[in-house]
Design a protein around this motif. Structure first.
Motif, PDB file in Angstrom:
ATOM      1  N   ARG A 155     -13.239   4.190   2.634  1.00  0.00           N
ATOM      2  CA  ARG A 155     -12.120   3.416   2.620  1.00  0.00           C
ATOM      3  C   ARG A 155     -11.914   2.270   1.520  1.00  0.00           C
ATOM      4  NH1 ARG A 155      -9.372   0.769   7.647  1.00  0.00           N
ATOM      5  NH2 ARG A 155      -7.532   1.411   6.377  1.00  0.00           N
ATOM      6  N   ARG A 156     -13.256   1.503   1.476  1.00  0.00           N
ATOM      7  CA  ARG A 156     -12.882   0.380   0.587  1.00  0.00           C
ATOM      8  C   ARG A 156     -12.826   0.695  -0.912  1.00  0.00           C
ATOM      9  NH1 ARG A 156     -16.592  -3.535  -1.733  1.00  0.00           N
ATOM     10  NH2 ARG A 156     -15.823  -5.491  -1.589  1.00  0.00           N
ATOM     11  N   MET A 157     -13.455   1.858  -1.174  1.00  0.00           N
ATOM     12  CA  MET A 157     -13.422   2.024  -2.680  1.00  0.00           C
ATOM     13  C   MET A 157     -12.493   3.284  -3.046  1.00  0.00           C
ATOM     14  SD  MET A 157     -14.583   1.122  -5.521  1.00  0.00           S
ATOM     15  CE  MET A 157     -15.579   0.039  -4.625  1.00  0.00           C
ATOM     16  N   PHE A 158     -12.102   4.117  -1.945  1.00  0.00           N
ATOM     17  CA  PHE A 158     -11.250   5.129  -2.408  1.00  0.00           C
ATOM     18  C   PHE A 158     -10.858   5.811  -0.707  1.00  0.00           C
ATOM     19  CE2 PHE A 158     -15.205   7.500  -2.349  1.00  0.00           C
ATOM     20  CZ  PHE A 158     -14.996   8.467  -1.688  1.00  0.00           C
ATOM     21  N   LYS A 159      -9.505   6.572  -0.810  1.00  0.00           N
ATOM     22  CA  LYS A 159      -9.300   7.193   0.492  1.00  0.00           C
ATOM     23  C   LYS A 159      -9.781   8.555   0.399  1.00  0.00           C
ATOM     24  CE  LYS A 159      -4.962   7.863   2.960  1.00  0.00           C
ATOM     25  NZ  LYS A 159      -3.436   7.800   3.126  1.00  0.00           N
ATOM     26  N   PRO A 160     -10.839   8.812   1.225  1.00  0.00           N
ATOM     27  CA  PRO A 160     -11.410   9.934   1.217  1.00  0.00           C
ATOM     28  C   PRO A 160     -10.728  11.173   2.062  1.00  0.00           C
ATOM     29  CG  PRO A 160     -12.489   8.628   2.834  1.00  0.00           C
ATOM     30  CD  PRO A 160     -11.544   7.565   2.275  1.00  0.00           C
ATOM     31  N   ASP A 161     -10.755  12.332   1.420  1.00  0.00           N
ATOM     32  CA  ASP A 161     -10.110  13.390   1.926  1.00  0.00           C
ATOM     33  C   ASP A 161     -11.044  13.843   3.206  1.00  0.00           C
ATOM     34  OD1 ASP A 161      -8.591  15.587   2.390  1.00  0.00           O
ATOM     35  OD2 ASP A 161      -8.970  16.662   0.842  1.00  0.00           O
ATOM     36  N   VAL A 162     -10.414  13.979   4.238  1.00  0.00           N
ATOM     37  CA  VAL A 162     -11.199  14.580   5.639  1.00  0.00           C
ATOM     38  C   VAL A 162     -11.792  16.041   5.029  1.00  0.00           C
ATOM     39  CG1 VAL A 162     -10.938  15.314   7.996  1.00  0.00           C
ATOM     40  CG2 VAL A 162      -9.888  12.955   6.963  1.00  0.00           C
ATOM     41  N   LYS A 163     -10.988  16.798   4.647  1.00  0.00           N
ATOM     42  CA  LYS A 163     -11.531  18.111   4.176  1.00  0.00           C
ATOM     43  C   LYS A 163     -12.763  18.087   3.410  1.00  0.00           C
ATOM     44  CE  LYS A 163      -6.987  20.328   4.645  1.00  0.00           C
ATOM     45  NZ  LYS A 163      -6.000  21.342   3.916  1.00  0.00           N
TER      46      LYS A 163
ATOM     47  N   LEU B  59      -4.849  -4.977  -7.017  1.00  0.00           N
ATOM     48  CA  LEU B  59      -5.885  -3.716  -6.731  1.00  0.00           C
ATOM     49  C   LEU B  59      -6.419  -3.514  -5.297  1.00  0.00           C
ATOM     50  CD1 LEU B  59      -7.977  -1.582  -8.332  1.00  0.00           C
ATOM     51  CD2 LEU B  59      -9.459  -3.540  -8.439  1.00  0.00           C
ATOM     52  N   ASP B  60      -6.282  -4.649  -4.482  1.00  0.00           N
ATOM     53  CA  ASP B  60      -6.524  -4.517  -3.211  1.00  0.00           C
ATOM     54  C   ASP B  60      -5.451  -3.309  -2.505  1.00  0.00           C
ATOM     55  OD1 ASP B  60      -8.559  -5.973  -2.691  1.00  0.00           O
ATOM     56  OD2 ASP B  60      -7.743  -7.894  -2.291  1.00  0.00           O
ATOM     57  N   TYR B  61      -4.315  -3.334  -2.903  1.00  0.00           N
ATOM     58  CA  TYR B  61      -3.440  -2.326  -2.435  1.00  0.00           C
ATOM     59  C   TYR B  61      -3.584  -0.922  -2.941  1.00  0.00           C
ATOM     60  CZ  TYR B  61      -1.422  -7.221  -1.705  1.00  0.00           C
ATOM     61  OH  TYR B  61      -1.240  -8.306  -1.258  1.00  0.00           O
ATOM     62  N   ILE B  62      -4.581  -0.728  -3.881  1.00  0.00           N
ATOM     63  CA  ILE B  62      -4.495   0.517  -4.372  1.00  0.00           C
ATOM     64  C   ILE B  62      -5.527   1.283  -3.825  1.00  0.00           C
ATOM     65  CG2 ILE B  62      -5.214   1.903  -6.284  1.00  0.00           C
ATOM     66  CD1 ILE B  62      -3.605  -0.071  -8.213  1.00  0.00           C
ATOM     67  N   SER B  63      -5.587   2.516  -3.263  1.00  0.00           N
ATOM     68  CA  SER B  63      -6.480   3.238  -2.448  1.00  0.00           C
ATOM     69  C   SER B  63      -7.680   3.713  -3.257  1.00  0.00           C
ATOM     70  CB  SER B  63      -5.916   4.207  -1.556  1.00  0.00           C
ATOM     71  OG  SER B  63      -5.294   5.304  -2.327  1.00  0.00           O
ATOM     72  N   ASP B  64      -7.465   4.305  -4.445  1.00  0.00           N
ATOM     73  CA  ASP B  64      -8.081   4.824  -5.665  1.00  0.00           C
ATOM     74  C   ASP B  64      -8.853   3.801  -6.444  1.00  0.00           C
ATOM     75  OD1 ASP B  64      -7.753   7.272  -4.252  1.00  0.00           O
ATOM     76  OD2 ASP B  64      -6.069   7.891  -5.614  1.00  0.00           O
TER      77      ASP B  64
ATOM     78  N   GLU C 182       0.821  -1.203  -0.045  1.00  0.00           N
ATOM     79  CA  GLU C 182      -0.163  -0.082  -0.207  1.00  0.00           C
ATOM     80  C   GLU C 182       0.932   1.362  -0.017  1.00  0.00           C
ATOM     81  OE1 GLU C 182      -2.557  -0.610   3.376  1.00  0.00           O
ATOM     82  OE2 GLU C 182      -4.049  -1.583   2.428  1.00  0.00           O
ATOM     83  N   VAL C 183       1.994   1.041   0.628  1.00  0.00           N
ATOM     84  CA  VAL C 183       2.886   2.474   0.767  1.00  0.00           C
ATOM     85  C   VAL C 183       3.315   2.812  -0.749  1.00  0.00           C
ATOM     86  CG1 VAL C 183       5.273   3.187   1.253  1.00  0.00           C
ATOM     87  CG2 VAL C 183       3.737   1.872   3.079  1.00  0.00           C
ATOM     88  N   PHE C 184       3.926   1.706  -1.558  1.00  0.00           N
ATOM     89  CA  PHE C 184       4.536   2.200  -2.943  1.00  0.00           C
ATOM     90  C   PHE C 184       3.604   2.083  -3.907  1.00  0.00           C
ATOM     91  CE2 PHE C 184       6.123  -2.156  -1.848  1.00  0.00           C
ATOM     92  CZ  PHE C 184       5.691  -2.937  -3.062  1.00  0.00           C
ATOM     93  N   CYS C 185       2.505   1.088  -3.739  1.00  0.00           N
ATOM     94  CA  CYS C 185       1.586   1.146  -4.857  1.00  0.00           C
ATOM     95  C   CYS C 185       0.589   2.305  -5.234  1.00  0.00           C
ATOM     96  CB  CYS C 185       0.653  -0.135  -4.589  1.00  0.00           C
ATOM     97  SG  CYS C 185       1.439  -1.867  -5.048  1.00  0.00           S
ATOM     98  N   ASN C 186       0.740   3.313  -4.224  1.00  0.00           N
ATOM     99  CA  ASN C 186      -0.068   4.403  -4.361  1.00  0.00           C
ATOM    100  C   ASN C 186       0.664   5.701  -4.566  1.00  0.00           C
ATOM    101  OD1 ASN C 186      -3.102   3.536  -3.638  1.00  0.00           O
ATOM    102  ND2 ASN C 186      -1.799   2.546  -2.026  1.00  0.00           N
ATOM    103  N   LYS C 187       1.723   5.522  -5.351  1.00  0.00           N
ATOM    104  CA  LYS C 187       2.862   6.621  -5.623  1.00  0.00           C
ATOM    105  C   LYS C 187       2.714   6.779  -7.291  1.00  0.00           C
ATOM    106  CE  LYS C 187       6.344   6.202  -1.915  1.00  0.00           C
ATOM    107  NZ  LYS C 187       7.826   6.044  -1.700  1.00  0.00           N
TER     108      LYS C 187
END
Length: 1532
Positions: free
Chosen positions: A714-722, A410-415, A365-370
């Motif tokens: 978060r299961r589908m994307f990493k939501p922005d708190v703002k 795809l499981d490791y990709i947040s978006d 999850e660290v490097f798969c979302n760069k």
């Protein structure tokens, strides 16, 4: 037993003391004398019994109880303790063990005498039992005095063993047993275990400090694992079982936990991972897994390593991207390879532990979302999939594997939503423009994505595939339509569903050339004839176009296409081609070029006016034609950009070496547009999530609302708190939420009001909705009918907008019905509105849905049914929204059917019952087509069968009765035909492959469109028809059946057979039976081969037989473990097969003897034949397993013990103690401690004998004379019996040797009796012959030894190994004083038995080496024969071995006789044990239970059991029932 004579206390005590004295003497002398006869025992028991039942004052129960206490205390204090206190070191432990055994025997006999006291007086008075009294006395008088010394010696021995020394484990086991039993359950931990644990901690702390400095990480772990293993072995061999967890915990703490950080840093885990050290990583897991939280540090190091590896790949791709390289395109493949690599570690080395799965996930999850080169990971992954599906040359299996990897990645990709959008865009391109698209691969990808992320994730993509399938049918219809008309139109149109596809820019105002207009009009005419309910939007910007350019040099075919045109979510689309001068897919470039057919020069402004094309599109088109590689148009001025003042003319001089060229449009970067669209969709998703949460929770704090929203999204994307906070504010402004007046950090759901009747689906309060004006029923119905008509119109036009009804119109309809329901009587129209709702849905079902379905046939009927069912559900959904107030209040109060139930009932009665028969027939026909290999629309069938299910109104009875029953009948008929043909045409493996494929496809059908409840029935039918009905025929196929598969090592086919028949009840029984028959046949062939060889006089095969059987066992155990998954049926079949031939006779020898001989030769092997330790251990394991198949295990034990004795006595210098101990340990584990107790005693005796010999040699060095004597002292009860020769007249030199050892032994102990055996040694004698002196090695290795068992107290047996073998040596020594002796004179001088002397004289005068001359010179020995020394004897060798012939009696017959005798004792004990517990038992049950209990050791003979019952009856152990002589009673 009762006597009338009064027994006085002193008189009874004298009688008792006589027995106690005798018992004490026998125990101390350790003789084989039986302690008490039956009569003596009965005398002591009766005496105490009578003393207890006499009337007062002669009832001595209380005094006898104290007498028992005094006796055991006296024995412990005066006999046991002094002997122990005289010893020290290991001798103290031996004496303590010996005296503990004596004490237990003493207490046992004494308890037998006092049995009546135990049973009546003690239990009545609630006194401590006799055993408790005895154990307390031993503890207080002996244990407490010696436990400290014993503990110290035991600890010292354990440390010695830890340092690699050998110790007597059996001795330590006995001592630890004393700590446990003498402590009466409490002292072991306090007096021994606590000190052991402290010493262990200290020992391993020192070792850890040393090892961590000296060893590498793998070496350290190997030593730690070995230490843990050895500590567990110590618990197994001599420590108490409760010590194991504490001992292991200490070793783990000192060797692992305390140095874990240092250990991982010393040779970092990264190095092990980098160098593929699988074994070391597995060992690390095994070591740290049992430790609480032990794996966390390892998992953290694993995560950091994987993260660094992945970051390195990302960095490499980013660096390449800055230099313009395309490294990003291969990045995904490298990441997949990285995932595969480390997943192997997780599954194999780390045994699928969740910590390592989590670590791997966190790392990826660290490097798969760069980002790489401006592209997000979601885009890179979608591009990778696009390239994967476009490539050709990969096998289906390889592509399926890649698809699996993509789905995992795809499981490791947040978006994930961003990936879905990019993937959908690229999928659309493949479907529209790539003719090589593989529908199976595309569907497989969607199926796996759907399984992983849900149906909503893939719904649009599935719709796109369905559209393409429908488009082909539509195109066929159009081609038929065009062919029936004059003109040469060749046009292909793809009609797509707006809601599924990306949006495309429509060009309805584009001015087309005449030829193109004709094509478009032709399709419009065709489509209008098919349906008037759908609206077409033409898109001219998507295709390729072939144009013939008439240039001066040569004509060139220009391929003009816009593959690069970006696509975004929109709606209906098509691409078309028209063959007049060109193949038409898309128009833009072609339309521009066609303008130059009528003129040579055109300005930019003239082109845009004639075409009515947008500025942006025209610039891209003109740039591709005048400024790119192929300059088909000349531009003035000749710049690289397009301006509105430019002038263009056809370049007639244009040429190219190719006859066909592609003119691409410049690409458009659509990444930004996709991200914007996804962000917009995320806003909707956040809104929906917030409303969903608040609707359920009603009131929630701000922080809780944000965190719950993040968690759900978060299961589908990493939501922005703002963004979440912004959406909350937006929802507050739209009155979905409101802040609490007292606490602004608390939100309330906007629909919570004080009005009781507030509808939940509106954002208005009841005060706003309520109208003072009365609404008449007819007036309200008109408003409602207008809304229903609008809804019907929208549905018929198939508008796919998310909001079919305008919110204002919806609010008006809802408010109208709401007010009509809350008006006061008689204007409360709730009941009439309920009826109105029923009329509306019935009318829609009957007048709109049903007619359109009845007009269709075959597959079109299903499509219409599916379409109308979808419309009906939407219609009912919106109608229910209008009538929501009715649903919430009126219907529950009146207990009416819900609105949904009313709608479903109307559909069922008006539509379903009319069309279900035709629909069922079409569905079954399509399923049949699919079974025959044709492609069908699975999604369509899923939708249609959903109608069958939901028409059951909460049950699946309609589905079962109207469809499933017919499907199952058709399935049975179909596969019955297939089975009949396949079984004739195919081999067994081919048949199974087809059956497996059929089962797989049927399960896929259930997954894709059938109801889940159908699967079990469908599979059962296929199994029954394809497998069960032909199982016998299949298994017995001549050249490919089960036997042939086993013979030819067809592992895959056998595994497939197991997988096919395993789910079938009793399906594996015939397979297991075939397996058993085949293995039996193989084994019988080996036996027959050995029997035939033995009949011809060759015993080589018999000697090799056991090895071959072991090889056979290993071969078929591989099948059982691998192919048959360790199933109990196949273990049983293998056991039954081996039991058949493993108990057959070969060359006069049965299985037990052959197995014992095999073990003997195995342990004797040396040189090149010697096996490695690993091979030896494996062979021992197989021997122990093979023993399970031998019925007469007791015979094996006797043969093995006899041969073990020979190895220990005669081959002791070659004996490998580890192998011998390993064999005994495994036999003990398999058959129990009693089975190996004597063998263990033999090994222990040999260890003790070495110490005796050292002491004896030390005593000889202090005395004058040259005695060289080796003596082995053995315990009689453990060893086979040997013939004693105590009356043999020995030469003076030999007498001196014997007396020397007797003197030494008596100085060591006086409590043991020595019995000398002179018949077992070897002797080196120098023969002074005339030619030359020769050293004669006289041995009796061939002398057979038999079993001799002492039932009671053991004494000591001495085996003398003196380099002077007595029998041969003594005979030869007689000829030092005389030249001639008769046989009778030799017997008289030696006092030797005739049988033994005959064997000796034969070896010296009639065998190979004739050291004595005999008269007469015959081959037999008579008492009148005369012998003289052969001084002329000579030989080429300087040393020769003179063997003695074996005794006349057959060894195996003697062994069998002795075992039969032991079996009688075993049967007696078993019968008594059974009857003692059951008291009364019928004859048949007694025999069967006895046979059952004894069958584990040998196969008992029923006749022998019956004889032993009769004998026990004669001895008053049992008696027959007076009324039924078939019933036995136990006589106490």
């Amino acid at each position: 037993m009762c006597s009338d004579t009064i027994i006085e206390y002193e008189q009874g005590c004298r009688c008792l003391e006589t027995g106690v004295s005798k018992l004490t003497r026998i125990l101390e002398e350790e003789t084989s004398e039986k302690p008490f006869t039956r009569e003596q025992y009965l005398e002591y028991y009766t005496t105490i019994y009578n003393m207890c039942i006499q009337e007062n004052p002669h009832n001595y129960s209380q005094r006898l109880y104290h007498k028992y206490h005094d006796i055991v205390e006296h024995y412990a204090n005066e006999t046991v303790l002094p002997c122990i206190q005289q010893k020290d070191a290991v001798y103290l432990l031996r004496e303590l063990s010996r005296k503990w055994d004596h004490y237990k025997v003493f207490v046992k006999w004494l308890s037998h005498f006092f049995t009546y006291l135990e049973r009546s007086f003690i239990s009545y008075r609630n006194y401590p039992s006799l055993l408790e009294v005895a154990m307390k006395s031993f503890r207080d008088l002996v244990y407490l005095e010696v436990q400290v010394s014993a503990k110290d010696v035991v600890m010292a021995l354990i440390n010695k063993e830890r340092e690699g020394g050998e110790i007597e484990r059996e001795l330590l086991k006995n001592i630890v047993d004393i700590f446990v039993q003498s402590g009466m359950g409490t002292m072991y931990e306090k007096d021994f275990e606590m000190f052991l644990l402290e010493d262990t901690a200290s020992y391993y702390s020192r070792k850890a400090s040393s090892w961590i400095q000296e060893d590498s990480c793998p070496e350290y772990m190997i030593k730690s694992e070995e230490s843990l293993k050895k500590e567990k072995e110590r618990v197994t061999h001599y420590l108490h079982s409760t010590t194991e967890p504490k001992l292991v915990e200490i070793v783990q703490e000192k060797l692992l936990v305390s140095v874990s950080k240092q250990l991982l840093e010393k040779e970092h885990l990264c190095a092990l991972l980098r160098d593929d050290k699988m074994d070391d990583l597995s060992r690390m897991y095994r070591l740290f897994n049992p430790i609480p939280n032990g794996l966390e540090l390892v998992a953290k190091a694993f995560r950091l390593h994987v993260t660094s590896e992945g970051n390195a790949l990302i960095k490499q791709a980013q660096d390449s991207a800055t230099t313009g390289s395309m490294e990003g395109q291969v990045l995904v493949g490298k990441i997949i390879d990285l995932h595969d690599k480390y997943m192997v570690y997780v599954t194999d080395c780390f045994k699928n532990h969740t910590l390592f799965h989590k670590a791997l996930k966190e790392a990826f999850e660290v490097f798969c979302n760069k980002k790489v080169g401006g592209s997000s990971s979601a885009e890179l992954l979608a591009t990778f999939c696009d390239n994967l599906f476009k490539k050709s040359g990969k096998s289906d299996e390889a592509i399926e594997a890649e698809i699996d990897n993509v789905v995992k990645l795809l499981d490791y990709i947040s978006d994930k939503d961003l990936f879905a959008e990019f993937y959908r865009k690229k999928l659309a391109r493949r479907l529209l423009f790539d003719r090589k698209v593989n529908d199976e691969h595309e569907r497989s990808m969607l199926t796996k994505l759907k399984g992983q992320h849900g149906g909503q994730f893939t719904s649009k993509m599935e719709g796109m595939l369905t559209d393409m399938a429908l488009a082909k049918e539509s195109q066929k219809g159009f081609e038929g339509y065009v062919n029936g008309k004059p003109g040469g139109i060749d046009l292909a149109v793809t009609v797509l569903n707006t809601g599924f596809w990306p949006s495309y820019k429509t060009s309805t105002d584009l001015n087309l050339p005449r030829e193109m207009v004709e094509c478009v009009d032709a399709f419009n005419s065709y489509y209008g004839s098919k349906t008037t309910k759908r609206k077409l939007s033409w898109i001219y910007s998507l295709g390729t176009c072939h144009v013939i350019g008439r240039f001066d040099h040569k004509p060139i075919e220009l391929v003009l296409f816009t593959y690069q045109v970006s696509i975004y979510p929109f709606g209906f689309g098509l691409f078309s081609r028209d063959l007049i001068y060109f193949d038409l897919y898309v128009f833009c470039q072609a339309v521009v070029l066609c303008l130059f057919n009528n003129t040579e020069r055109l300005t930019y402004q003239e082109i845009i006016e004639q075409l009515n094309l947008s500025h942006e599109d025209l610039v891209r088109v003109l740039h591709s034609l005048s400024c790119s590689k192929y300059k088909i148009l000349n531009k003035e001025p000749a710049s690289k950009s397009i301006s509105t003042t430019d002038v263009f003319e056809l370049n007639t001089k244009f040429t190219d070496k190719m006859r066909r060229i592609k003119v691409p449009l410049p690409p458009v970067d659509d990444r930004k547009k996709v991200v914007e669209d996804v962000d917009k969709d995320r806003s909707y998703a956040i809104d929906a999530c917030i409303v969903r949460i608040m609707k359920r929770r009603k009131v929630l704090l701000h922080q809780q609302l944000v965190s719950e929203c993040v968690e759900q999204l978060r299961r589908m994307f990493k939501p922005d708190v703002k963004m979440i906070k912004n959406r909350i504010e937006e929802l507050i402004s739209r009155e979905y939420l409101e802040r609490d007046t007292k606490n602004p950090n608390t939100f309330k759901y906007g629909l919570i009001t004080d009005a009781k009747d507030s509808p939940p689906s509106l954002l208005l309060s009841s005060q706003k909705m309520y109208r003072e004006t009365i609404i008449d029923f007819e007036q309200g119905c008109k408003c409602l009918e207008a809304g229903v008509s609008e809804l019907k119109r929208i549905l018929e036009e198939e508008t796919t907008s998310e909001t079919l009804i305008d919110p204002k119109q919806y609010l008006e309809l809802y408010t109208t019905i709401y007010n009509m329901c809350i008006q006061k009587h008689p204007h409360d129209y709730s009941q009439r509105l309920y009826n109105k709702y029923r009329d509306i849905v019935e009318h829609y079902a009957k007048k709109t849905v049903l007619p359109s379905i009845q007009q269709k046939h075959d597959e079109y009927l299903l499509r219409e049914l599916s379409r109308r069912w979808g419309h009906y559900k939407v219609f009912v959904k919106w109608l229910s929204h209008f009538f929501n107030y009715l649903e919430r209040f009126f219907i529950p109060q009146r207990n009416h059917s819900s609105l949904l139930e009313v709608a479903m009932k109307s559909f069922r009665d008006r539509v379903y019952l009319e069309v279900q028969v035709n629909a069922k027939d079409v569905v079954i026909a399509l399923i049949h087509k699919e079974r025959e290999g044709e492609q069908i629309d699975r999604e369509l069938l899923k939708n249609v069968l959903d109608v069958f299910v939901q028409s059951g109104m909460g049950t699946i009875e309609r589905y079962k009765e109207d469809f499933e029953m017919f499907l199952l009948e058709e399935t049975e008929s179909y596969y019955a035909r297939k089975a009949s043909r396949w079984i004739q045409e195919c081999s067994c493996p081919e048949y199974m492959i087809k059956s497996e494929e059929s089962l797989k496809k049927e399960k896929e059908r259930v997954t894709h469109y059938l109801h889940s409840s159908t699967e079990s029935k469908l599979v059962e039918i296929v199994q029954d028809v394809l497998l069960v009905s032909v199982e016998k025929h299949l298994l017995e196929k001549e050249h490919s059946g089960c036997s042939a598969l086993l013979r030819d090592d067809k592992i895959d086919d056998l595994s497939r057979m197991y997988m096919l028949y395993h789910p079938i009840p009793k399906g594996l029984e015939p397979v297991a039976d075939a397996f058993r028959v085949h293995v039996t046949r193989e084994g019988n062939a080996l036996i027959k081969q050995a029997q035939d060889a033995a009949a011809n006089g060759s015993f080589v095969e018999a000697q090799l037989l056991v090895g071959k059987i072991i090889d056979l066992y290993e071969k078929y155990m591989v099948y059982v473990m691998g192919c048959f998954k360790n199933h109990a049926f196949f273990h049983k079949a293998l056991k039954e097969a081996f039991e058949v031939f493993c108990n057959k006779k070969v060359g006069g020898s049965y299985g037990p003897e052959l197995l014992a001989n095999f073990c003997d030769s195995l342990f004797k092997k040396s040189g090149n034949d010697k096996l490695s330790d690993e091979a030896m251990e494996a062979t021992i394991d197989n021997v122990v397993k093979l023993l399970d198949y031998i019925s007469d295990k007791d015979i094996f034990a006797e043969f093995y013990r006899k041969k073990l004795a020979r190895r220990l006595l005669f081959d002791h210098h070659k004996v490998n103690k580890e192998h011998e101990t390993s064999m005994i340990t495994k036999l003990k584990r398999q058959q129990g401690g009693q089975y190996t107790s004597k063998m263990e005693g033999m090994v222990t005796d040999m260890q003790l004998a070495k110490e005796f010999q050292k002491g004896f040699k030390g005593s000889l060095t202090k005395k004058p004379g040259g005695i060289d004597l080796a003596v082995t002292v053995l315990t009689t009860i453990h060893w086979p019996s040997y013939k004693k020769s105590t009356d043999l007249n020995l030469p003076r030199e030999m007498v001196q040797c014997v007396e020397a050892f007797n003197s030494y032994y008596q100085s060591i102990t006086t409590a043991r009796k020595l019995s000398w055996i002179y018949s077992l040694g070897t002797c080196h004698v120098i023969g002074s012959f005339d030619p030359k002196p020769i050293e004669l090695v006289l041995s009796t290795y061939q002398v057979y030894t038999y079993i001799y068992i002492y039932i009671y107290i053991p004494f000591v047996l001495v085996y003398v190994l003196i380099y002077l073998f007595f029998f041969q040596a003594v005979v030869l020594c007689l000829f030092n004083d005389t030249e001639r002796l008769t046989c009778q004179e030799i017997i008289e001088q030696l006092n030797l038995s005739h049988e033994d002397l005959v064997r000796v004289l034969i070896s010296l005068s009639c065998a190979k080496y004739r050291i004595l001359n005999k008269e007469p010179a015959s081959k037999s020995i008579a008492t009148t024969d005369v012998f003289e020394f052969n001084s002329k004897f000579t030989d080429t060798m300087r040393r020769i071995k003179v063997s003695i012939p074996p005794p006349s009696m057959e060894e195996r017959e003697k062994v069998v006789e002795d075992v039969d005798r032991d079996r009688r004792y075993a049967i007696d004990a078993c019968i008594v044990r059974i009857m003692k517990s059951r008291k009364v038992l019928p004859h048949q049950q007694l025999v069967s239970q006895c046979a059952e209990q004894l069958s584990r050791m040998f196969k008992p003979d029923i006749k022998m059991i019956k004889k032993r019952i009769e004998d026990l009856m004669a001895r008053d152990y049992l008696e027959r029932d007076a009324e039924d002589h078939h019933i036995f009673k136990y006589v106490a």
